[in-house]
Design a protein around this motif. Structure first.
Motif, PDB file in Angstrom:
ATOM      1  N   ILE A 172       0.495  -1.082  -0.190  1.00 17.09           N
ATOM      2  CA  ILE A 172       0.175   0.048  -0.135  1.00 17.09           C
ATOM      3  C   ILE A 172       1.031   1.435   0.356  1.00 17.09           C
ATOM      4  CG2 ILE A 172      -1.276   1.416   1.626  1.00 17.09           C
ATOM      5  CD1 ILE A 172      -3.201  -1.551   2.419  1.00 17.09           C
ATOM      6  N   ARG A 173       2.208   1.402   0.696  1.00 18.78           N
ATOM      7  CA  ARG A 173       2.963   2.061   1.247  1.00 18.78           C
ATOM      8  C   ARG A 173       3.659   2.753  -0.106  1.00 18.78           C
ATOM      9  NH1 ARG A 173       8.272   3.986   0.070  1.00 18.78           N
ATOM     10  NH2 ARG A 173       8.896   1.576   0.610  1.00 18.78           N
ATOM     11  N   LEU A 174       3.615   1.951  -1.558  1.00 18.94           N
ATOM     12  CA  LEU A 174       4.264   1.715  -2.281  1.00 18.94           C
ATOM     13  C   LEU A 174       2.943   2.441  -3.600  1.00 18.94           C
ATOM     14  CD1 LEU A 174       6.953  -1.492  -2.803  1.00 18.94           C
ATOM     15  CD2 LEU A 174       6.794   0.900  -3.050  1.00 18.94           C
ATOM     16  N   ASP A 175       2.216   1.576  -3.462  1.00 25.51           N
ATOM     17  CA  ASP A 175       0.682   1.997  -4.358  1.00 25.51           C
ATOM     18  C   ASP A 175      -0.591   2.083  -3.627  1.00 25.51           C
ATOM     19  OD1 ASP A 175      -0.892   2.123  -6.140  1.00 25.51           O
ATOM     20  OD2 ASP A 175      -0.468   0.124  -7.721  1.00 25.51           O
ATOM     21  N   SER A 176      -1.265   3.000  -3.069  1.00 26.59           N
ATOM     22  CA  SER A 176      -1.596   3.264  -2.256  1.00 26.59           C
ATOM     23  C   SER A 176      -3.470   3.202  -2.798  1.00 26.59           C
ATOM     24  CB  SER A 176      -1.792   4.992  -2.330  1.00 26.59           C
ATOM     25  OG  SER A 176      -2.242   6.044  -3.340  1.00 26.59           O
ATOM     26  N   LYS A 177      -3.422   2.765  -3.760  1.00 25.85           N
ATOM     27  CA  LYS A 177      -4.926   2.219  -5.032  1.00 25.85           C
ATOM     28  C   LYS A 177      -4.934   1.103  -5.375  1.00 25.85           C
ATOM     29  CE  LYS A 177      -5.231   6.902  -7.130  1.00 25.85           C
ATOM     30  NZ  LYS A 177      -5.473   7.649  -8.850  1.00 25.85           N
ATOM     31  N   TYR A 178      -3.737   0.331  -4.645  1.00 27.12           N
ATOM     32  CA  TYR A 178      -3.998  -1.142  -4.649  1.00 27.12           C
ATOM     33  C   TYR A 178      -5.252  -1.879  -3.749  1.00 27.12           C
ATOM     34  CZ  TYR A 178      -2.144  -5.613  -5.734  1.00 27.12           C
ATOM     35  OH  TYR A 178      -0.634  -6.644  -6.514  1.00 27.12           O
ATOM     36  N   ALA A 179      -6.251  -2.105  -4.327  1.00 29.84           N
ATOM     37  CA  ALA A 179      -7.704  -2.357  -3.630  1.00 29.84           C
ATOM     38  C   ALA A 179      -7.144  -3.599  -3.121  1.00 29.84           C
ATOM     39  CB  ALA A 179      -8.401  -2.377  -4.860  1.00 29.84           C
ATOM     40  N   ARG A 180      -7.209  -4.593  -3.511  1.00 30.68           N
ATOM     41  CA  ARG A 180      -6.788  -5.990  -3.584  1.00 30.68           C
ATOM     42  C   ARG A 180      -5.737  -6.002  -1.825  1.00 30.68           C
ATOM     43  NH1 ARG A 180     -10.126  -9.724  -3.341  1.00 30.68           N
ATOM     44  NH2 ARG A 180     -11.021  -9.539  -5.349  1.00 30.68           N
ATOM     45  N   ALA A 181      -4.849  -4.895  -1.938  1.00 31.19           N
ATOM     46  CA  ALA A 181      -3.812  -5.363  -0.598  1.00 31.19           C
ATOM     47  C   ALA A 181      -4.805  -4.958   0.557  1.00 31.19           C
ATOM     48  CB  ALA A 181      -3.156  -3.969  -0.530  1.00 31.19           C
ATOM     49  N   PHE A 182      -5.317  -3.826   0.567  1.00 29.56           N
ATOM     50  CA  PHE A 182      -6.797  -3.381   1.428  1.00 29.56           C
ATOM     51  C   PHE A 182      -7.456  -4.136   1.804  1.00 29.56           C
ATOM     52  CE2 PHE A 182      -5.491   1.340  -0.395  1.00 29.56           C
ATOM     53  CZ  PHE A 182      -4.765   1.754   1.597  1.00 29.56           C
ATOM     54  N   HIS A 183      -7.631  -5.245   0.538  1.00 25.18           N
ATOM     55  CA  HIS A 183      -8.781  -6.395   1.301  1.00 25.18           C
ATOM     56  C   HIS A 183      -8.239  -7.402   2.242  1.00 25.18           C
ATOM     57  CE1 HIS A 183     -11.761  -9.123  -0.162  1.00 25.18           C
ATOM     58  NE2 HIS A 183     -11.516  -9.882   0.937  1.00 25.18           N
ATOM     59  N   ASN A 184      -6.759  -7.853   1.443  1.00 25.05           N
ATOM     60  CA  ASN A 184      -6.489  -8.326   2.095  1.00 25.05           C
ATOM     61  C   ASN A 184      -5.451  -8.490   3.249  1.00 25.05           C
ATOM     62  OD1 ASN A 184      -6.934 -10.923   0.286  1.00 25.05           O
ATOM     63  ND2 ASN A 184      -5.140 -10.218  -0.868  1.00 25.05           N
ATOM     64  N   ARG A 185      -5.474  -7.372   3.924  1.00 28.27           N
ATOM     65  CA  ARG A 185      -4.791  -6.030   4.745  1.00 28.27           C
ATOM     66  C   ARG A 185      -6.730  -6.340   6.200  1.00 28.27           C
ATOM     67  NH1 ARG A 185      -2.537  -0.799   6.252  1.00 28.27           N
ATOM     68  NH2 ARG A 185      -3.932  -0.220   5.752  1.00 28.27           N
ATOM     69  N   GLY A 186      -7.608  -5.776   5.761  1.00 25.59           N
ATOM     70  CA  GLY A 186      -8.437  -5.919   6.176  1.00 25.59           C
ATOM     71  C   GLY A 186      -8.722  -7.738   6.831  1.00 25.59           C
ATOM     72  N   ALA A 187      -9.008  -8.422   5.581  1.00 22.63           N
ATOM     73  CA  ALA A 187      -9.057 -10.295   5.834  1.00 22.63           C
ATOM     74  C   ALA A 187      -7.905 -10.240   7.111  1.00 22.63           C
ATOM     75  CB  ALA A 187      -8.769 -11.120   4.998  1.00 22.63           C
ATOM     76  N   ALA A 188      -6.531 -10.547   6.801  1.00 24.91           N
ATOM     77  CA  ALA A 188      -5.930 -10.530   8.396  1.00 24.91           C
ATOM     78  C   ALA A 188      -6.313  -9.739   9.675  1.00 24.91           C
ATOM     79  CB  ALA A 188      -4.232 -10.682   7.177  1.00 24.91           C
ATOM     80  N   TYR A 189      -6.533  -8.688   8.939  1.00 28.28           N
ATOM     81  CA  TYR A 189      -6.886  -7.867  11.060  1.00 28.28           C
ATOM     82  C   TYR A 189      -7.558  -8.581  11.166  1.00 28.28           C
ATOM     83  CZ  TYR A 189      -3.613  -3.906  10.557  1.00 28.28           C
ATOM     84  OH  TYR A 189      -2.817  -3.077   9.927  1.00 28.28           O
ATOM     85  N   ARG A 190      -8.701  -9.017  10.270  1.00 28.02           N
ATOM     86  CA  ARG A 190     -10.423  -9.741  11.182  1.00 28.02           C
ATOM     87  C   ARG A 190     -10.190 -11.140  11.248  1.00 28.02           C
ATOM     88  NH1 ARG A 190     -13.164 -13.775   8.861  1.00 28.02           N
ATOM     89  NH2 ARG A 190     -12.145 -14.013   7.120  1.00 28.02           N
TER      90      ARG A 190
END
Length: 400
Positions: A189-207
């Motif tokens: 996300i730091r390298l590409d702030s528009k990488y939606a799937r990275a937000f999705h999967n980080r959210g899944a890991a946090y869950r």
């Protein structure tokens, strides 16, 4: 019905970002094909490249260009045939092996994909994309440790490759290394702030870690970036269910169904919310539709089986069909899925065969991984079957 951390195969034939030049100049068919290719008129490009090959039948570059057009036109098998022709003409071009391996991975031919990408790496070990693609193939093949090693090498060669951080995070998350997965997703996300799937999967890991507020924030950002992607809404719905915000969970599931009404996964997620909120008829309707859309979707069979085997409302009980559904779910999962086995045990209990129900429920209790999250309810069901009592879920809150 958890949503797992996921990844996608690399862009097809990313090694051929633009059509390459043929071996000789003045081939007007190639030039016309390249022009159509650039305009994404792939059918015309294929026709022109085919005509170009009549003038230069041994042109590796034209075969490669036509392969790229075939791939983008939705015909990966034709693309693979062209790449194989190119390799036969010149077996020393790393990018041709890499492109064929990429396509084979996309088709699920992981062993062949790994072979191709390994050859590409042997011929040119400086290309980060080949290690990245082979890492994806290893992950799809189920060897996540080798996937991590390849993505790490890709990042050594190209430290700013956001996709490699994402893919390594997926592999680490699959192995249960959630802190390290989150670190990779964060770097992506730091390298590409528009990488939606990275937000999705980080959210899944946090869950999975129980950090639901962080998970909801990440999934909300994924939705903002890709508002028409159903899987983001389904992942957020799981978080809302865990927070017992069932109206919000239903709204997200409903939006996922609206975006993709023929998606059986979305229908099953919506039905799962309806089960909790005691909307039996709506749940049954969604499960029925999911099975109609995909007669091989094990989750739909196992959850419909549990509904009609255990529903507190006798109007929705159907023990014989529950037995058929649960058996089908077990067959589809090769009798290795503990959730399906629980449905099978519940259907046996509904039929009054408590001895068999106990036998199969005990198999569930032997699954240490499943018991970490479902142990309390699984043990309760075993106690019920041992006392000759069918399972009935505790009444949940109504959504209204």
């Amino acid at each position: 019905m958890p949503i797992t951390i996921t990844t996608t195969v690399a862009l097809v034939l990313s090694h051929f970002a633009a059509p390459v030049q043929p071996e000789s100049k003045g081939n007007e068919h190639f030039e016309s094909g390249a022009e159509a290719h650039a305009k994404r008129d792939y059918e015309k490009a294929i026709r022109e490249y085919t005509a170009a090959l009549t003038r230069e039948p041994k042109s590796v570059a034209i075969y490669e260009a036509r392969a790229d057009a075939h791939a983008h036109n939705g015909d990966p098998l034709a693309a693979i045939r062209d790449l194989s022709e190119a390799i036969a003409l010149d077996p020393n071009r790393a990018r041709t092996y890499a492109a064929r391996g990429n396509l084979r991975c996309r088709l699920g031919w992981t062993e062949k994909a790994i072979e191709d990408l390994t050859e590409a790496i042997r011929l040119d070990s400086a290309q980060a994309t080949s290690f990245y693609d082979r890492g994806l193939a290893y992950a799809r093949h189920g060897d996540h440790k080798k996937a991590i090693a390849d993505h790490t090498t890709a990042l050594r060669l190209d430290p700013d490759m956001a996709a490699a951080h994402h893919a390594r995070g997926v592999a680490r998350g699959t192995l249960g290394e959630f802190d390290r997965a989150i670190a990779d997703f964060s770097e992506c996300i730091r390298l590409d702030s528009k990488y939606a799937r990275a937000f999705h999967n980080r959210g899944a890991a946090y869950r999975v870690q129980g950090k639901l507020d962080k998970a909801l924030a990440d999934l909300g950002e994924a939705i903002r970036l890709e508002p028409r992607e159903p899987s983001h809404y389904l992942a957020r719905a799981i978080c809302y269910r865990l927070k017992r915000d069932f109206p919000a969970a239903f709204t997200d599931c409903d939006e996922a169904v609206r975006l993709d009404p023929k998606n059986p996964v979305a229908l099953c997620h919506r039905a799962a919310v309806c089960l909790v909120t005691r909307e039996w008829e709506a749940a049954r309707k969604d499960f029925d539709e999911a099975i109609r859309l995909n007669p091989n979707y094990a989750d739909a069979f196992m959850h419909r089986a549990m509904l009609i085997a255990s529903c507190p409302d006798p109007r929705y009980q159907d023990a014989p069909l529950a037995f058929k559904d649960s058996k089908r779910a077990c067959e589809l999962t090769e009798w290795k899925n503990s959730a399906a086995l629980e449905a099978y045990a519940a259907s046996l209990a509904a039929l009054g065969d408590f001895e068999s129900a106990v036998k199969w429920q005990k198999k569930v209790l032997a699954d240490d991984v499943y018991m970490r999250t479902e142990g309390t309810s699984a043990r309760k069901r075993l106690e019920l079957y041992e006392s000759q009592t069918p399972f009935r879920p505790d009444p949940g809150p109504r959504r209204d």
